[in-house]
Write an enzyme that holds these catalytic residues in place. Sequence first.
Site, PDB file in Angstrom:
ATOM      1  N   HIS A  74       0.852  -1.177   0.000  1.00 10.88           N
ATOM      2  CA  HIS A  74       0.000   0.000   0.000  1.00 10.88           C
ATOM      3  C   HIS A  74       0.888   1.227   0.000  1.00 10.88           C
ATOM      4  CE1 HIS A  74      -3.131   2.843   1.057  1.00 10.88           C
ATOM      5  NE2 HIS A  74      -3.982   1.919   0.678  1.00 10.88           N
ATOM      6  N   ASP A  78      -8.046  -4.997   0.004  1.00 10.84           N
ATOM      7  CA  ASP A  78      -8.574  -5.806  -1.092  1.00 10.84           C
ATOM      8  C   ASP A  78      -8.257  -7.288  -0.952  1.00 10.84           C
ATOM      9  OD1 ASP A  78      -9.786  -3.764  -2.487  1.00 10.84           O
ATOM     10  OD2 ASP A  78      -7.886  -3.138  -3.374  1.00 10.84           O
TER      11      ASP A  78
HETATM   12  N1  ACO Z   1       4.052  -7.797  -4.989  1.00 12.99           N
HETATM   13  C1  ACO Z   1       5.395  -7.801  -5.162  1.00 12.99           C
HETATM   14  N2  ACO Z   1       6.195  -6.723  -4.993  1.00 12.99           N
HETATM   15  C2  ACO Z   1       5.609  -5.574  -4.637  1.00 12.99           C
HETATM   16  C3  ACO Z   1       4.215  -5.475  -4.434  1.00 12.99           C
HETATM   17  C4  ACO Z   1       3.431  -6.631  -4.618  1.00 12.99           C
HETATM   18  N3  ACO Z   1       2.095  -6.584  -4.454  1.00 12.99           N
HETATM   19  N4  ACO Z   1       3.898  -4.198  -4.083  1.00 12.99           N
HETATM   20  C5  ACO Z   1       5.060  -3.529  -4.071  1.00 12.99           C
HETATM   21  N5  ACO Z   1       6.096  -4.347  -4.400  1.00 12.99           N
HETATM   22  C6  ACO Z   1       7.527  -3.998  -4.415  1.00 12.99           C
HETATM   23  C7  ACO Z   1       7.866  -3.160  -5.659  1.00 12.99           C
HETATM   24  O1  ACO Z   1       8.277  -3.981  -6.738  1.00 12.99           O
HETATM   25  C8  ACO Z   1       8.994  -2.306  -5.132  1.00 12.99           C
HETATM   26  O2  ACO Z   1      10.156  -3.110  -5.046  1.00 12.99           O
HETATM   27  P1  ACO Z   1      11.628  -2.441  -5.299  1.00 12.99           P
HETATM   28  O3  ACO Z   1      11.788  -1.423  -4.202  1.00 12.99           O
HETATM   29  O4  ACO Z   1      12.573  -3.584  -5.213  1.00 12.99           O
HETATM   30  O5  ACO Z   1      11.556  -1.820  -6.678  1.00 12.99           O
HETATM   31  C9  ACO Z   1       8.568  -2.004  -3.681  1.00 12.99           C
HETATM   32  O6  ACO Z   1       7.761  -3.131  -3.295  1.00 12.99           O
HETATM   33  C10 ACO Z   1       7.774  -0.709  -3.508  1.00 12.99           C
HETATM   34  O7  ACO Z   1       6.648  -0.779  -4.370  1.00 12.99           O
HETATM   35  P2  ACO Z   1       6.081   0.438  -5.209  1.00 12.99           P
HETATM   36  O8  ACO Z   1       5.319  -0.090  -6.374  1.00 12.99           O
HETATM   37  O9  ACO Z   1       7.170   1.420  -5.482  1.00 12.99           O
HETATM   38  O10 ACO Z   1       5.097   1.083  -4.141  1.00 12.99           O
HETATM   39  P3  ACO Z   1       3.934   2.082  -4.439  1.00 12.99           P
HETATM   40  O11 ACO Z   1       3.644   2.795  -3.185  1.00 12.99           O
HETATM   41  O12 ACO Z   1       4.217   2.900  -5.657  1.00 12.99           O
HETATM   42  O13 ACO Z   1       2.700   1.112  -4.847  1.00 12.99           O
HETATM   43  C11 ACO Z   1       0.860  -0.367  -4.681  1.00 12.99           C
HETATM   44  C12 ACO Z   1       1.711   0.710  -3.969  1.00 12.99           C
HETATM   45  C13 ACO Z   1       0.426   0.162  -6.053  1.00 12.99           C
HETATM   46  C14 ACO Z   1      -0.398  -0.609  -3.857  1.00 12.99           C
HETATM   47  C15 ACO Z   1       1.696  -1.651  -4.834  1.00 12.99           C
HETATM   48  O14 ACO Z   1       2.053  -2.145  -3.555  1.00 12.99           O
HETATM   49  C16 ACO Z   1       0.975  -2.728  -5.635  1.00 12.99           C
HETATM   50  O15 ACO Z   1       1.052  -2.732  -6.865  1.00 12.99           O
HETATM   51  N6  ACO Z   1       0.239  -3.673  -4.947  1.00 12.99           N
HETATM   52  C17 ACO Z   1      -0.554  -4.673  -5.643  1.00 12.99           C
HETATM   53  C18 ACO Z   1      -1.865  -4.063  -6.125  1.00 12.99           C
HETATM   54  C19 ACO Z   1      -2.837  -3.823  -4.992  1.00 12.99           C
HETATM   55  O16 ACO Z   1      -3.079  -4.664  -4.147  1.00 12.99           O
HETATM   56  N7  ACO Z   1      -3.444  -2.615  -5.017  1.00 12.99           N
HETATM   57  C20 ACO Z   1      -4.456  -2.245  -4.042  1.00 12.99           C
HETATM   58  C21 ACO Z   1      -3.964  -1.171  -3.153  1.00 12.99           C
HETATM   59  S1  ACO Z   1      -5.158  -0.783  -1.925  1.00 12.99           S
HETATM   60  C22 ACO Z   1      -6.273   0.189  -2.701  1.00 12.99           C
HETATM   61  O17 ACO Z   1      -6.038   0.877  -3.641  1.00 12.99           O
HETATM   62  C23 ACO Z   1      -7.601   0.163  -2.176  1.00 12.99           C
END
Ligand code: ACO
Length: 429
Positions: free
Chosen positions: A307, A364
Amino acid sequence: MSEKAQIILDGKTYEFPVYEGSEGEKAIDISKLRDQSGYVTLDFGYKNTGATTSAITFLDGEQGILHYRGYPIEQLAEKASFLEVSYLLLYGELPKAKELNDFENQIRYHSLVHEDMKHFFEFFPSNAHPMGILSAMVNSLSTFYPKSQDPHRSANDRMRTAVRLIAKFPTLAAISYKNGLGHPYMYPDNKLGYVENFLYMMYGLPTEPYKVDPVVADALNKLLILHADHEQNCSASTVRMVGSSQANLYSAVSAGIAALWGPLHGGANQEVIEMLETIRNDGGDIQKWVNKAKDKEDPFRLFGFGHRVYKNFDPRARIIKKSCDDVLKKMGVNDPVLDIAKQLEEIALKDDYFIERKLYPNVDFYSGIIYRAIGIPTRMFTVMFALGRLPGWIAQWKEMVENKEPIGRPRQIYTGATKRDYVALKDRG
Ligand code: ACO
């Protein structure tokens, strides 16, 4: 506040005011930075940018705290009704008994949609995603209510539009579902409560009226409350951004629905169930999928994990997890997908990759399992999220309009070609 922030650029010191919110959050107001120094700030994805001040929702991602208008989400989810919470978000205070009664009556009064809207539905393909239908239908509501096109007309007009939208949204959401089934649309039954009426319109048939199960209605009431607002997230920021051009509320919310649809935001609830089903159909080797999520060459991510603001735990996920167990027990549902979800959570939470990046299950991860248990089809999951988030979007829009906020218009740093002369087509080789 007397505290000032200093920024030194090209050897010159600039001073900027510091804001402090009611829960002690601090921000530097850099709105004059460019005028004074020529610099703008750059922040991809607005990870560290406050776009506004807001009195609606407080959240602390490090501590896992979420309050609507000061009230902890745990108490609201346990004790309140969804319309009570909607009133709270819109007006800032919990309603007194008469106020709630009047609000509920107004919502009942406006629950029908114009009969002409039925024609619009007829032309969507039968496999149209209900989020696409919902976004289009909410936008088209604006064409039936021309007075709504001036958000500054009056506070009464704004509230009438807000009430209309809250009232008609479940009707449109249910029709978007019926459309895919090819079933006749059900008219609302105004003897029922808001949540019950939605279930009735979703599952009822003229030949077989649906009898609402209180376990299902309670679970849904709680889920809607948990989704009702989440401060400046992607869809709420979209609603505020579109509304900042003084576009009408229906259009701003229609854009919010589109933003919510994406799999990185509200669309994740559909993705979670599809992912769990894929893992199950693939033989249930959970470690294999965790490894795929960690592999930077592999585009796969664990949906429902991570998140932008919660870096400890998502308080909504904690409430939903418990509620999920209760609902499945009460309904006698034994869902193998839930077993996979539990194992996946256990493995991921012990894995260094997820620990180092503070990736926890978000709202979610479990909501889809409850929706599934109460019979909501997977393609409707994000619609359920939108139904819950609606009062939050409206409260955010109302706050922005009433605060007379300026049009949203970020800056950029240009990285394209520098000035060059046009070359005639014949000379381009
Ligand atoms: N699975 C694997 N790796 C992940 C995940 C995941 N679900 N989420 C983040 N990471 C990793 C990224 O690859 C990144 O790794 P790195 O530092 O080695 O490059 C690190 O964790 C940080 O992730 P970011 O994408 O930079 O974080 P950001 O804050 O931009 O994104 C997000 C947050 C979009 C929610 C992300 O965690 C994600 O894509 N999760 C899966 C989708 C999801 O469940 N979305 C619902 C969110 S809740 C809502 O909107 C109601």
